[in-house]
Design a protein around this motif. Structure first.
Motif, PDB file in Angstrom:
ATOM      1  N   PRO A   1     -21.966  -9.404 -14.784  1.00 40.14           N
ATOM      2  CA  PRO A   1     -22.560 -10.749 -14.725  1.00 40.14           C
ATOM      3  C   PRO A   1     -22.160 -11.529 -13.478  1.00 40.14           C
ATOM      4  O   PRO A   1     -22.997 -12.210 -12.873  1.00 40.14           O
TER       5      PRO A   1
ATOM      6  N   GLN B   1     -24.559 -12.869  -8.933  1.00 36.48           N
ATOM      7  CA  GLN B   1     -24.676 -14.066  -8.093  1.00 36.48           C
ATOM      8  C   GLN B   1     -23.644 -14.119  -6.974  1.00 36.48           C
ATOM      9  O   GLN B   1     -23.762 -14.954  -6.077  1.00 36.48           O
TER      10      GLN B   1
ATOM     11  N   GLN C   1     -19.390 -13.190 -21.995  1.00 32.91           N
ATOM     12  CA  GLN C   1     -20.602 -13.941 -21.661  1.00 32.91           C
ATOM     13  C   GLN C   1     -20.289 -15.415 -21.467  1.00 32.91           C
ATOM     14  O   GLN C   1     -20.706 -16.036 -20.475  1.00 32.91           O
ATOM     15  N   GLU C   2     -19.524 -15.989 -22.386  1.00 35.19           N
ATOM     16  CA  GLU C   2     -19.189 -17.410 -22.259  1.00 35.19           C
ATOM     17  C   GLU C   2     -18.303 -17.654 -21.043  1.00 35.19           C
ATOM     18  O   GLU C   2     -18.479 -18.632 -20.321  1.00 35.19           O
TER      19      GLU C   2
ATOM     20  N   CYS D   1     -18.235 -15.965 -18.231  1.00 37.55           N
ATOM     21  CA  CYS D   1     -19.052 -15.891 -17.014  1.00 37.55           C
ATOM     22  C   CYS D   1     -19.931 -17.129 -16.850  1.00 37.55           C
ATOM     23  O   CYS D   1     -20.091 -17.632 -15.728  1.00 37.55           O
ATOM     24  N   GLU D   2     -20.508 -17.612 -17.936  1.00 38.10           N
ATOM     25  CA  GLU D   2     -21.337 -18.815 -17.854  1.00 38.10           C
ATOM     26  C   GLU D   2     -20.525 -19.993 -17.338  1.00 38.10           C
ATOM     27  O   GLU D   2     -20.982 -20.752 -16.471  1.00 38.10           O
ATOM     28  N   ILE D   3     -19.320 -20.149 -17.853  1.00 37.88           N
ATOM     29  CA  ILE D   3     -18.464 -21.260 -17.438  1.00 37.88           C
ATOM     30  C   ILE D   3     -18.108 -21.135 -15.962  1.00 37.88           C
ATOM     31  O   ILE D   3     -18.206 -22.106 -15.195  1.00 37.88           O
TER      32      ILE D   3
ATOM     33  N   LEU E   1     -19.558 -19.281 -13.539  1.00 37.49           N
ATOM     34  CA  LEU E   1     -20.702 -19.330 -12.633  1.00 37.49           C
ATOM     35  C   LEU E   1     -21.257 -20.751 -12.509  1.00 37.49           C
ATOM     36  O   LEU E   1     -21.662 -21.172 -11.420  1.00 37.49           O
ATOM     37  N   ASN E   2     -21.274 -21.492 -13.603  1.00 41.34           N
ATOM     38  CA  ASN E   2     -21.726 -22.897 -13.528  1.00 41.34           C
ATOM     39  C   ASN E   2     -20.810 -23.718 -12.632  1.00 41.34           C
ATOM     40  O   ASN E   2     -21.273 -24.558 -11.853  1.00 41.34           O
TER      41      ASN E   2
ATOM     42  N   SER F   1     -21.839 -25.503  -8.942  1.00 38.93           N
ATOM     43  CA  SER F   1     -21.920 -26.973  -8.956  1.00 38.93           C
ATOM     44  C   SER F   1     -21.466 -27.576  -7.638  1.00 38.93           C
ATOM     45  O   SER F   1     -20.787 -26.934  -6.837  1.00 38.93           O
TER      46      SER F   1
END
Length: 268
Positions: free
Chosen positions: A41, A45, A256-257, A259-261, A263-264, A268
């Protein structure tokens, strides 16, 4: 796997994906394999560069020598990043690797764009924690684990370390791959006993100028959550995220959580 010659040592690393560089630093008993659960993940990016620190796998260290020091590992990561293009890079560290990343941000903020600290390890000085008895916990656990490893009881030493962080019985429940990674790096515990790691101070935390994210597991045991609670309010503008249902290796337990945290925050 690739290597870069850094301060007289060939530092091994994985380099996957494209985009702006994200350098990842493992913690105690880890290596570049620590980040396997999130490489996919994150690398969609970013160019993810996961390092193995001096004396960790793929080296099988015998525990001899005097260059297993916190200052040496910090200097190695700085010299490693200096060879990465483009700069500045994003830097992420877990546990002891979070301590290293923190010190890199102190010494060379010019090399960094953003900083992610996943439950950074270490101790607090009196400016952050006026109650010193808790400070003995991590050092005592490392010493007890290292003594077992030095006596040839590898799994016994690892059980003390692993259960002390992730809860009683965690070593028994760990998967075969996780156990093997820890065994591969077991003798680094011997070096860590005398690594000369300085405690965090309030002035240290206030000196961090790089935008910083602290990530923790909601169910992490022991002293580590207190490190984040003490440091985060003193780092200007720092963000904090806690992942429900996860512990110290939160990127394996909730990839998953996690990576989301991350990457966000990096976006930003």
């Amino acid at each position: 796997m690739q290597t870069l010659h850094v301060n007289g040592y060939d530092m091994a690393y994985l380099d996957v994906g494209r985009g702006s560089p994200l350098v990842c630093v493992h913690g105690t008993l880890g290596d570049f394999r620590t980040w396997y659960a999130v490489l996919g993940p994150l690398s969609r990016q970013h160019r993810v560069i996961a390092v193995s620190l001096r004396h960790f796998f793929p080296e099988h260290w015998d525990g001899l020598g005097d260059d297993y020091k916190m200052a040496q590992h910090v200097a190695d990561v700085i010299a490693f990043i200096a060879q990465i293009e483009p700069k500045p890079v994003d830097l992420m560290g877990h546990s002891r690797g979070g301590h290293i990343a923190f010190r890199v941000a102190q010494a060379r903020p010019d090399l960094l764009r953003k900083l992610v600290l996943a439950e950074p390890g270490g101790e607090l000085d009196a400016t952050l924690d006026p109650a010193p008895p808790a400070l003995a916990e991590p050092g005592a656990r490392i010493s007890a684990s290292a003594e077992k490893v030095g006596d040839g009881d590898i799994d016994g030493g690892l059980r003390i370390f692993f259960d002390g962080i992730d809860g009683e019985g965690s070593w028994t429940r760990a998967g075969a791959a996780a156990k093997q990674q820890l065994r591969d790096n077991a003798r680094t515990l011997i070096g860590q006993v005398h690594e000369n790691r300085k405690p965090y101070s309030k002035a240290d935390a206030q000196s961090i100028l790089t935008p910083t994210l602290f990530v923790g597991g909601a169910d992490t045991k022991g002293h580590l959550p207190g490190i984040t609670r003490a440091l985060a309010p003193e780092v200007a503008g720092a963000q904090t995220a806690v992942i429900a249902g996860s512990r110290h290796w939160m990127f394996e337990q909730a990839p998953q959580e996690f990576c989301e945290i991350v990457l966000n925050f990096l976006a930003s």
